[in-house]
Scaffold this active site. Structure first.
Site, mmCIF file in Angstrom:
data_model
loop_
_atom_site.group_PDB
_atom_site.id
_atom_site.type_symbol
_atom_site.label_atom_id
_atom_site.label_comp_id
_atom_site.label_asym_id
_atom_site.label_seq_id
_atom_site.Cartn_x
_atom_site.Cartn_y
_atom_site.Cartn_z
ATOM 1 N N VAL A 73 0.868 -1.187 0.000
ATOM 2 C CA VAL A 73 0.000 0.000 0.000
ATOM 3 C C VAL A 73 0.904 1.236 0.000
ATOM 4 C CG1 VAL A 73 -1.720 1.309 1.317
ATOM 5 C CG2 VAL A 73 -1.817 -1.210 1.280
ATOM 6 N N ILE A 74 0.831 2.032 -1.064
ATOM 7 C CA ILE A 74 1.721 3.193 -1.165
ATOM 8 C C ILE A 74 0.895 4.475 -1.316
ATOM 9 C CG2 ILE A 74 3.733 4.186 -2.344
ATOM 10 C CD1 ILE A 74 4.349 1.343 -1.439
ATOM 11 N N ALA A 77 1.826 11.339 -1.437
ATOM 12 C CA ALA A 77 1.393 12.622 -0.889
ATOM 13 C C ALA A 77 1.989 13.724 -1.756
ATOM 14 C CB ALA A 77 1.830 12.738 0.572
ATOM 15 N N SER A 79 2.107 17.369 -4.129
ATOM 16 C CA SER A 79 1.880 18.758 -3.732
ATOM 17 C C SER A 79 0.446 19.195 -4.022
ATOM 18 C CB SER A 79 2.876 19.686 -4.427
ATOM 19 O OG SER A 79 2.663 19.679 -5.818
ATOM 20 N N GLY A 81 -2.243 16.961 -4.421
ATOM 21 C CA GLY A 81 -3.267 16.024 -3.986
ATOM 22 C C GLY A 81 -2.642 14.793 -3.352
ATOM 23 N N GLU A 195 12.318 9.910 -5.916
ATOM 24 C CA GLU A 195 11.066 10.033 -6.664
ATOM 25 C C GLU A 195 11.305 9.755 -8.153
ATOM 26 O OE1 GLU A 195 9.583 13.992 -6.310
ATOM 27 O OE2 GLU A 195 7.654 13.540 -7.241
ATOM 28 N N GLY A 224 5.393 17.341 -11.953
ATOM 29 C CA GLY A 224 4.404 17.488 -10.889
ATOM 30 C C GLY A 224 4.004 18.946 -10.734
ATOM 31 N N SER A 227 7.570 20.042 -8.346
ATOM 32 C CA SER A 227 8.898 19.756 -8.891
ATOM 33 C C SER A 227 8.785 18.930 -10.162
ATOM 34 C CB SER A 227 9.766 19.034 -7.854
ATOM 35 O OG SER A 227 9.233 17.765 -7.560
HETATM 36 O O1 LIG Z 1 -1.089 8.003 -10.335
HETATM 37 C C1 LIG Z 1 -1.027 8.935 -11.129
HETATM 38 N N1 LIG Z 1 -1.260 8.733 -12.427
HETATM 39 C C2 LIG Z 1 -1.181 9.716 -13.334
HETATM 40 N N2 LIG Z 1 -0.900 10.966 -13.032
HETATM 41 C C3 LIG Z 1 -0.666 11.255 -11.748
HETATM 42 C C4 LIG Z 1 -0.707 10.267 -10.754
HETATM 43 N N3 LIG Z 1 -0.408 10.839 -9.588
HETATM 44 C C5 LIG Z 1 -0.196 12.147 -9.873
HETATM 45 N N4 LIG Z 1 -0.359 12.400 -11.153
HETATM 46 C C6 LIG Z 1 -0.252 13.682 -11.835
HETATM 47 O O2 LIG Z 1 0.717 14.474 -11.172
HETATM 48 C C7 LIG Z 1 0.359 15.841 -11.278
HETATM 49 C C8 LIG Z 1 0.316 16.442 -9.912
HETATM 50 O O3 LIG Z 1 1.568 16.480 -9.358
HETATM 51 P P1 LIG Z 1 1.760 16.304 -7.796
HETATM 52 O O4 LIG Z 1 0.608 16.837 -7.041
HETATM 53 O O5 LIG Z 1 2.101 14.878 -7.552
HETATM 54 O O6 LIG Z 1 2.983 17.255 -7.563
HETATM 55 P P2 LIG Z 1 4.468 16.924 -7.062
HETATM 56 O O7 LIG Z 1 4.873 15.637 -7.723
HETATM 57 O O8 LIG Z 1 5.278 18.088 -7.547
HETATM 58 O O9 LIG Z 1 4.387 16.825 -5.582
HETATM 59 C C9 LIG Z 1 -1.010 15.877 -11.910
HETATM 60 O O10 LIG Z 1 -0.831 16.172 -13.270
HETATM 61 C C10 LIG Z 1 -1.519 14.471 -11.733
HETATM 62 O O11 LIG Z 1 -2.426 14.123 -12.723
HETATM 63 CA CA LIG Z 2 3.953 13.645 -8.231
#
Ligand SMILES: O=c1[nH]cnc2c1ncn2[C@@H]1O[C@H](COP(=O)(O)OP(=O)(O)O)[C@@H](O)[C@H]1O
Ligand SMILES: [Ca+2]
EC number: 3.6.1.5
Length: 472
Positions: A73-74, A77, A79, A81, A195, A224, A227
């Site tokens: 289970v992963i 978290a 930025s 959502g 990551e 993301g 980043s």
């Molecule tokens: O499991 C996934 N499948 C496809 N896209 C994902 C998944 N998880 C996150 N994303 C995409 O990542 C982007 C959001 O980035 P996130 O909130 O993860 O920022 P971060 O990586 O900079 O923390 C969105 O475009 C979202 O659709």
């Molecule tokens: Ca991400």
């Protein structure tokens, strides 16, 4: 006579060994000792820039103490959502279905970093995900099922104290509410290179390229909100030339053993260059006055990371060329010191290119915006495009008025409309000027990767799950 001589020769060899047994013993002891040390030593790194290694053993035919099914289970978290992924692996480390899909995947908004001053509320935002994830794991397997929470750019940008308080609240939530197995360091802020390398493992695992020569693997970019990461496999020779990171910086190369093969992975994560963070960087360039990237007719405020930025269109409207200049300025492509052989931007080594970078799988916001802009079908898992497609769409977005948005770009979410020119220009600039891709190069935008009859989310948590179920 002949027989005697033969016996004599035979005897003299035995005699010699006997006579020199002291010397032989002296020579053989250190040899045996050195061999033992080499055998027992964990994998030594050949490159100074290697920071960590992990092993994914090809379990086919191997013995292991685990049951026929291993769940993981992963939590991602992110930025913007929080999401949870539940996977189930068989003993060969192949994914097996969980219900109708190959994973359970649920997501919600906002992310943990939206509650910087309320760790308990932040942690509680994961409750619905946790309950559904746990319910999907057979009751008797729960105590053996690892759970991990990996936070990315949102918590990285919050700073150590605030993010540690939130993570501690998440640890308590898991302890109080869940029977899943929490290993040490199960709840952490992932560093950017972790990551990026998990993302690379995910995609190459799903494409079944792990175990093949490095030039058969594909490279990844993951854009993301906070980043952006790039990762691709490089040759051992190139890995040896990797510049040494400065103090406090992540190493450029990770060594990994996957499916019986050793890979040298170039990885870099650029904090503050995710799409939502880049909007703030681009608005900062115009410092409160009009910005040539904002869609004609819009005047509002953009909020990011607890700060507000003026987002006002220029009276003459948005302009592709001027927005490009501002985006290049925000990326600091030319004015930062490039002390390494060849840089992407911000003084970061580009990894040297090569076979592991010829096929690029580009994920997250690249796919999402391309779909909103209408040049990618959102119902398909992947799309083959070229960086120039982002520029073409940007040209249209930068030339429209706010009022035309709904008809010209029916798939764009309302909140994104004022930033469509900015987002597409930034994405083009990042690929071409930042990462040095040719505008005409073929790239694969990826949301999911086909795996047998199924399609699995192209996201880093699968790489983390593979590590979790294959570590001792
Ligand atoms: O499991 C996934 N499948 C496809 N896209 C994902 C998944 N998880 C996150 N994303 C995409 O990542 C982007 C959001 O980035 P996130 O909130 O993860 O920022 P971060 O990586 O900079 O923390 C969105 O475009 C979202 O659709
Ligand atoms: Ca991400």
């Amino acid at each position: 006579m002949t027989a005697k001589r033969a016996i004599g020769r035979h005897e003299s060899l035995a005699d010699k060994i006997h006579r020199h047994r002291g010397v032989l013993l002296l020579i053989s002891i250190p040899i045996v000792l050195i061999t033992l040390v080499l055998l027992l030593m964990p994998g030594t790194s050949t490159s100074v820039s290697v920071i960590e290694e992990y092993t994914l053993k090809n379990r086919a035919g191997g013995s292991n103490s685990r049951g026929p099914k291993n769940y993981a289970v992963i939590f991602d978290a992110g930025s913007s959502g929080s999401r949870v992924h539940v996977y189930c692996f068989d003993q060969n480390l192949d994914l097996v279905p969980l219900g109708n899909e190959l994973e359970l995947f649920i997501q919600l908004k906002p992310g943990l970093s939206a509650y910087p001053n309320d760790p308990r509320q932040s942690a509680n935002s994961l409750v619905s995900l946790l309950d559904k994830a746990e319910a999907s794991v057979p009751r008797e397997l729960r105590p053996n099922t690892p759970v991990r929470v990996g936070a990315t750019a949102g918590l990285r940008a919050l700073g150590h104290k605030a993010s540690e308080n939130i993570l501690q609240a998440v640890r308590e939530l898991l302890k109080d509410r869940s029977r899943l197995k929490t290993e040490a360091n199960a709840v952490t802020v992932l560093d950017g290179t972790q990551e990026g390398s998990y993302q690379w493992v995910t995609i190459n695992y799903l494409l079944r390229t792990l175990g093949k020569p490095y030039s058969d693997t594909v490279g990844v970019v993951d854009l993301g909100g906070g980043s952006v990461q790039m990762a691709y496999a490089i040759s051992e020779e190139d890995a040896a030339t990797a510049p040494k990171p400065l103090e406090g910086e992540d190493s450029y190369v990770r060594e990994m053993y996957l499916k019986g093969r050793k890979y040298f992975l170039y990885v870099h994560s650029y904090l503050h260059y995710g799409l939502l963070a880049a909007r703030a960087e681009i608005l900062k360039v115009s410092e409160g006055s009009n910005n040539p990237c904002i869609v004609t007719g819009y005047d509002g405020t953009y909020k990011y990371g607890g700060k507000a930025f003026r987002a006002a269109a220029s009276p003459s409207g948005a302009s592709l060329d001027e927005c490009r200049r501002v985006a290049l300025n925000a990326l600091k492509v030319n004015d930062s010191l490039c002390t390494h052989m060849k840089c992407t931007f911000g003084g970061v080594w580009n990894g040297g290119g090569g076979g592991g970078q010829k096929n690029m799988f580009v994920a997250s916001f690249f796919f999402d915006r391309a779909a909103e802009a209408g040049f990618v079908d959102p119902t398909q898992p992947v799309a083959i495009v070229h960086p120039v497609d982002f520029e073409k769409a940007a040209n249209q977005a930068c030339n429209m008025k706010m009022g035309e948005g709904k008809t010209k770009f029916p798939r764009v979410e309302e909140d994104n409309l004022p930033y469509l020119c900015l987002d597409l220009v930034y994405q083009y600039t990042l690929l071409v000027d930042g990462f040095g891709l040719k505008p005409s190069q073929t790239i694969t935008l990826v949301k999911k990767v086909k795996y047998g009859d199924y399609a699995v989310e192209a996201a880093w948590p699968l790489g983390s799950a593979i590590e979790a179920v294959s570590s001792p």
